[in-house]
Structures are given as C-alpha cells and as structure tokens.
Write a protein that holds these residues in place. Structure first.
Motif, short mmCIF file in Angstrom:
data_model
loop_
_atom_site.label_atom_id
_atom_site.label_comp_id
_atom_site.label_asym_id
_atom_site.label_seq_id
_atom_site.Cartn_x
_atom_site.Cartn_y
_atom_site.Cartn_z
N LYS A 380 -91.11 -33.63 -61.80
CA LYS A 380 -92.06 -34.17 -62.66
C LYS A 380 -92.15 -35.76 -62.24
O LYS A 380 -93.14 -36.31 -62.89
CB LYS A 380 -91.48 -34.32 -64.27
CG LYS A 380 -91.52 -32.81 -64.66
CD LYS A 380 -92.93 -32.24 -65.06
CE LYS A 380 -92.71 -30.94 -65.57
NZ LYS A 380 -94.00 -30.08 -65.59
N THR A 381 -91.68 -36.13 -61.28
CA THR A 381 -91.85 -37.38 -60.83
C THR A 381 -93.20 -37.74 -60.48
O THR A 381 -93.78 -37.36 -59.75
CB THR A 381 -90.77 -37.87 -59.46
OG1 THR A 381 -89.68 -37.40 -59.61
CG2 THR A 381 -91.04 -39.35 -59.04
N GLN A 382 -94.10 -38.38 -61.10
CA GLN A 382 -95.41 -38.99 -60.90
C GLN A 382 -95.49 -39.64 -59.73
O GLN A 382 -96.29 -39.52 -58.80
CB GLN A 382 -95.94 -39.56 -62.12
CG GLN A 382 -96.14 -38.67 -63.39
CD GLN A 382 -97.12 -37.51 -63.16
OE1 GLN A 382 -97.80 -37.65 -62.34
NE2 GLN A 382 -96.63 -36.42 -63.96
N SER A 383 -95.01 -40.90 -59.76
CA SER A 383 -94.92 -41.90 -58.87
C SER A 383 -93.84 -42.74 -58.46
O SER A 383 -93.11 -42.71 -59.56
CB SER A 383 -96.29 -42.76 -58.44
OG SER A 383 -96.40 -43.20 -59.70
N VAL A 384 -93.57 -43.44 -57.69
CA VAL A 384 -92.22 -44.42 -57.59
C VAL A 384 -92.75 -45.55 -56.75
O VAL A 384 -93.53 -45.86 -56.28
CB VAL A 384 -91.16 -43.54 -56.48
CG1 VAL A 384 -89.93 -44.39 -56.61
CG2 VAL A 384 -91.03 -42.14 -56.69
N GLY A 385 -92.29 -46.58 -57.62
CA GLY A 385 -92.51 -47.96 -57.01
C GLY A 385 -91.45 -48.80 -56.91
O GLY A 385 -90.37 -48.71 -57.62
N GLU A 401 -88.85 -48.38 -60.03
CA GLU A 401 -89.41 -47.69 -61.15
C GLU A 401 -89.77 -46.19 -60.66
O GLU A 401 -90.17 -46.03 -59.67
CB GLU A 401 -90.61 -48.34 -61.64
CG GLU A 401 -90.67 -49.97 -61.73
CD GLU A 401 -91.95 -50.48 -61.78
OE1 GLU A 401 -92.94 -49.86 -61.18
OE2 GLU A 401 -92.05 -51.61 -62.51
N VAL A 402 -89.32 -45.20 -61.62
CA VAL A 402 -89.85 -43.99 -61.58
C VAL A 402 -90.95 -43.73 -62.50
O VAL A 402 -90.64 -43.82 -63.72
CB VAL A 402 -88.66 -42.83 -61.58
CG1 VAL A 402 -89.24 -41.62 -61.49
CG2 VAL A 402 -87.84 -43.06 -60.34
N HIS A 403 -92.21 -43.77 -62.06
CA HIS A 403 -93.15 -43.39 -63.25
C HIS A 403 -93.37 -42.19 -63.85
O HIS A 403 -93.23 -41.14 -63.10
CB HIS A 403 -94.49 -43.88 -62.64
CG HIS A 403 -94.60 -45.13 -62.05
ND1 HIS A 403 -95.22 -45.34 -60.79
CD2 HIS A 403 -93.88 -46.31 -62.11
CE1 HIS A 403 -94.96 -46.65 -60.45
NE2 HIS A 403 -94.26 -47.30 -61.31
N THR A 404 -93.23 -42.11 -65.31
CA THR A 404 -93.59 -40.90 -66.13
C THR A 404 -94.80 -41.18 -66.86
O THR A 404 -95.33 -42.42 -67.20
CB THR A 404 -92.48 -40.91 -66.92
OG1 THR A 404 -92.16 -41.78 -67.62
CG2 THR A 404 -91.12 -40.35 -66.12
N LEU A 429 -88.48 -40.32 -53.29
CA LEU A 429 -89.57 -39.65 -52.59
C LEU A 429 -89.09 -38.33 -51.87
O LEU A 429 -90.07 -37.57 -52.36
CB LEU A 429 -90.32 -40.75 -51.46
CG LEU A 429 -91.11 -41.80 -52.22
CD1 LEU A 429 -91.70 -42.80 -51.05
CD2 LEU A 429 -92.42 -41.27 -52.97
#
Lengths: 437, 163
Positions: A380-385, A401-404, A429
């Motif tokens: 469910k990881t949306q994007s990583v920053g 950050e792991v974006h939800t 990633l």
C-alpha cells in the motif's frame, strides 16, 4: 426484512421512508433553537417576544418549515437499483440525479442520528473513491431496508449478484464496554490537560476575585472538556467490532448509532497510539487509514471515523493488526534509531524514534508522551520521500517519509542519520516494488 | 552528504530556464507596484517620507533577493524516469526528493498559465491516493510536458496497482 415493506431490490423508482419529513422537521427545529439558547441565557428575546415564547416559536416554526421542506423533498426523491448502478434522483426546482456505479463503491455505512433512531429510521452513506464530493447519502429508510440495501450494494460492489441470504456470517470480536471507554478517556492526556486547565482557571478566578475576566477562558476550556467527553464517550458507547466476509464492522454510539464496514483490502495503514498513562496498563488505541474517510468533514452528524478500537489490550491489538496486515510484526525487527546528534530537534523525543521494516510492512515509531506506531504494508506504499532543511544538513540528519492517504497514520522517520534515511528510501522503493508484483 | 539527493539510478533531467524568467517577471511586477506606491507616498506625504522610502527600498532589495532565488531554485529542480518509479527533487535550502511508483499514480495534470504559455513552459502534477506525495514539476517545455504526461499515463496503466 420487515414483512409488508417495499423490497429494495431490482424494482423501479423506490421512495425513502415517509417519516423522513418528521426527522427533517426535528432537525430544523433543533437548528433554529440552538441560536436562541444564547439569547435565552442573557434574557433577551426575539424582538418584543419574551425569551421562552421566542424559543417556542423557533421550535414550532422550525419543525413546521422543516417538515414542509422535508415532505416536498421526500416527494421528489427516488432511488433505483439496477444491474449496473444505483441512481438517486432528487430536487424540486433543480433536478439532480446521481449515478453510483457499483464498482466505484468503496464502502457503505449506516448512520442513525438520534431523532431518526427514535423513529426506527437510518441513513445510508455510500463512499466512492475520489474527491470531496464522493459521499452520497440516502436518508431516511427503515433500519431493515438500510441493512438489506447495504448487503445488496456491498455484494454488487464485489462483483457478485446478491444472494438471497437473510443472515450475514458475523462473529463479534470484541465489545468495548462504556466503563473502559470512560476510564480510558479519564486517563488520556488531553482530558487531563483540559480538566487541569479548567480547574486552574476556576481557582485563579476565585483567588483574584475576577470571575468575569477569566470567564471567557473557563467557558473555552470547559467546552473543550465537554467536547472530549462527547466525542469519546458518547460516540464510542458500546463500541462493537465484528468480523464478516468482507471486512471488519464497527458499531458504536449512545444517542446516534453508526455502523461502518472496513473492507480488508481498503486498509492503507494502521496507527497504534499509546498515551502516557495508558502504557502503564498496557492499553492501546488502534486507528486505521482508509482511502476516502478522512477527506470528509466531521460536521455532518456522526461521521465515519478512523478509530478501529478506542481502547484495548496488547494481545487483541496485535491479533487485529495481524488480521488486517497478515504477517506484520512489531517485535524483533532491526530498528534504525535516530542518532544522538538529532537532539536539538526533539530534546526528549529523539530517544523514542525509530523505523524498521520486514518483507511485509514499514514501521515507524515516535513520541514519548503519546507513543505512536505507524504500520504501512509495502503493497500500500503510495510514494516515498526524503527531505532535509538547512539545520538538519548541519546536523547530518534527514527525514524519510512513507506516504499514505490522508488519515491518522503518519509513517515518517524524522531526523534520522542521513545515510540511514537514504538507505531506507532505496530499500523501501525496492520492497514496495516487490510487494506490488 | 552529497548523494542524499542523487537519483536512485540514471541522471537528473533539469527543467527549462524559462521557469526562472517567468518567476523573475512576476517578482519584478509585484516589486514594481510596491516601488511605485512607495515613491508616490514619499512625494505626497513628505512628513512621513521614511515610510515611502522604506517601501521602495524593500521592493528593490526584494527584487534582488528574488532574482537570485529564482535562478537557484530553477537549477535545483530535477526529475528522473526510472524503470519503476518517477523521481522528483527540488529545493536549495529545504531539499526534497520524492519517488512515485508508476503503478500508484491516480492521474496526471498539466497546467500552464498565460505567462507560462507565453514562454512555452508548463507544470506537470502527479496525484497518488496520498496528498503528501505533492509531486509537481514546474518549468517543463510544453512538448516535454505533453510527452511526460503521455508516458506517465501509459506507464501508470501498465503498472496499475489500484488504490
């Protein structure tokens, strides 16, 4: 299903329940009188009327107007269920028709506002994926009809034709009694703070004999206390968590009851919150990120909530986490902790910060007053920053950050060693990629 | 650490210098208005001339700072199309890098205001189910913006993983 009531099945142009108008009237009357309570206290009336007379006028006028409007609205509202979609048409002057394709339905909830509940009515709320306007309400139907409609919609949303089964397979996981919710609230941090502030202000007011000056402050914090009690205790009265074929179901509320379903596949992440005092007793609060829930305002009645369990012990919490994210674990993970040189950003909190990951989920922990653990499954990881400000650069730290989706879950590893942050980004990633395949 | 914001693989593609030009024009326009107001104030109200003079000085200083900022900021933007993710970086003081797996993209927007259109650039914004993603790439040449949008949409469909 009650005998004799209309079957909300494949028929054409069904109407909502006629008592809708009465509920509408009561709601308008309540709204009209709320504004008058203040002036009632100060002794002013409405124009030349005495306060009590104006309150009666507001109640009667509001309910008559509301009932009239409700009746006309009811007359023009119809809903149709066919093979592909649910259509709701409404409006007297401006006609509106909303089409809800079954495959876009995210969840179907039932809400029973207090007045409607007295009359045995309920509101059906259908959430679709997407923006702010993604919630559709059908109000009001009889409770049996709502349940039946939800069953039909949910099975259609899963691409099945509704089977003629009267009983759903449900097993209750736990019922959180009002006593536990009350104790939990009394020991929670914000309640203690709010109460302390109220008492402190009252004492200060009496001490300095300046009641009027401090009155504004007292009213403010007292409202805060009442709000906390209202939100936690009244809305979470008899909190029942049960398990069905399609997901977990939550039923809660003292005056207004809400029944919401959280489909297993829609869980984007789980947050475990442990306020300071609760940790002594091993209690936890579970909150869940479901796409679409947090985007709704909480102003319209008992909103869908992201609370999965208001208070529970460790064993049950772990069992539910494992059920929603199979294979997830919180212990014996290799933790990456924040380095000591990150102390200027959180003088105490840096000791309690770490991130970890296994093949299933990413875990981030922070907080010392209220400890918060976020669990995000890799699939469910949306994007990583990763981000870094000038002060962080000087200290050699960075935030990963792991974006939800919007919600209580906040899986950020703040002020970690920059090398660790970079490694976490690259590894996350790769793990997210592996989990999607 | 220099490689904290390096692309995971490949090279950063930089955005067009017209982005700095557009921003400088906007800054200059705002500062110009403040400057005119300051001068008019200084002439009309000679008793409190310092207010007008301060405003004018602030406008000139602000333009100078904004001029330098626009250039540095434009050079800091970069994006890289990897096999599975799109990477975007930005910022000089507050630096950020975000990686968006193609399969997570819900939709892609292309926007261009009148001034941007005059200079032939556009902004591409990627949306996932999370608002934290906030991945926009400003200052792409119009043809590059269209190419990127089409490519991302295509990749999004190929990798599509739902919500």
């Amino acid at each position: 299903m009650a005998p004799g009531s209309d079957r909300p099945g494949e028929a054409l142009g069904l109407r909502t329940h006629p008592l809708t108008a009465v509920v509408q009237g009561a709601l308008w009357a309540a709204a009209a009188s709320v504004g008058l309570i203040g002036s009632l206290l100060s002794g002013d009336g409405w124009g030349d009327l005495s306060p009590w007379l104006s309150l009666v006028a507001a109640l009667v006028g509001g309910s008559l107007l509301g009932m009239g409007a409700g009746y006309v609205g009811w007359l023009f509202t119809r809903y149709v269920i066919d093979g592909t979609e649910l259509r709701i048409s409404s409006g007297v002057v401006t006609k509106s028709s909303r089409r809800i394709p079954y495959e876009r339905i995210q969840s179907v909830d039932i809400a029973e506002p207090f007045v409607a509940r007295l009359l045995g009515l309920a509101e059906l709320r259908i959430e679709m994926a997407g923006g702010k306007d993604s919630r559709t309400s059908l109000r009001f139907l009889s409770l049996e009809d709502t349940r039946e409609l939800r069953r039909v919609l949910l099975s259609r949303a899963h691409g099945e034709s509704p089977v003629e089964e009267a009983v759903e397979h449900r097993s209750v996981i736990t019922v959180v009694g009002p006593d536990r919710v009350i104790i939990g609230t009394l020991l929670s941090l914000d309640f203690v703070l709010a109460t302390a502030a109220t008492v402190g202000l009252v004492v200060a007011a009496l001490w300095f004999q300046q009641v009027v000056v401090v009155l504004g402050g007292i009213v403010g914090v007292a409202t805060w206390v009442v709000q906390i009690i209202g939100k936690r205790i009244i809305q979470q009265w008899n909190f029942t968590l049960s398990r069905g074929d399609r997901g977990l179901r939550i039923e809660r509320g003292l005056l207004s009851r809400t029944s919401q379903t959280i489909p297993y596949a829609r869980v984007q992440g789980i947050a475990v919150k442990e306020p300071f005092v609760w940790r002594r007793f091993g209690w936890q609060r579970l909150e869940v990120d479901v796409a679409g829930y947090a985007a709704q305002g909480s102003d319209e009645g008992p909103a869908s909530s992201s609370t999965l369990l208001p208070i529970t012990d460790r064993a049950l919490a772990d069992a539910i986490i494992r059920e929603l994210i199979p294979g997830a674990r919180l212990d014996d993970l290799t933790r990456t902790a924040a380095p000591g040189r990150s102390w200027p950003f959180a003088p105490i909190g840096w000791r309690y910060r770490w991130i970890a990951a296994d093949d299933i989920a990413f875990v981030a922990r922070e907080g010392w007053l209220e400890r918060s653990t976020s669990i995000v499954p890799h699939r469910k990881t949306q994007s990583v920053g990763v981000r870094q400000g000038p002060w962080q650069r000087r200290r050699g730290v960075a935030t990963v950050e792991v974006h939800t989706p919007q919600g209580p879950v906040d899986a950020d590893g703040r002020h970690l060693d920059e090398r660790d942050a970079r490694d976490a980004l690259v590894a996350q990633l790769a793990r997210a990629r592996a989990a999607r395949v | 650490m220099d490689d904290l914001f390096a692309p995971v693989s490949g090279q950063w593609q930089r955005v067009a210098p017209q982005l700095a030009t557009v921003r400088r024009l906007l800054i200059a326009a705002c500062a110009g208005i403040v400057l005119v107001v300051g001068i008019v104030l200084a002439i009309l109200l000679p008793d409190v001339a310092w207010i007008g003079v301060t405003l004018a000085a602030l406008a000139i200083l602000g333009t100078g700072w904004g001029w330098a900022w626009a250039g540095r900021n434009q050079r800091s933007w970069g994006y890289a199309e990897n096999d599975d993710d799109l990477l975007v970086t930005r910022g000089v003081m507050f630096r950020r890098l975000v990686a968006i797996p193609y399969g997570r993209m819900q939709f892609v927007d292309v926007q261009a205001g009148p001034l941007e259109r005059a200079f032939g650039i556009a902004t591409v914004t990627l949306h996932t189910a999370s608002t934290e993603t906030a991945a926009d790439i400003p200052g792409l040449r119009a043809d590059e913006a269209t190419r990127l949008r089409n490519r991302l949409t295509e990749l999004g469909e190929a990798h599509g993983a739902g919500v």
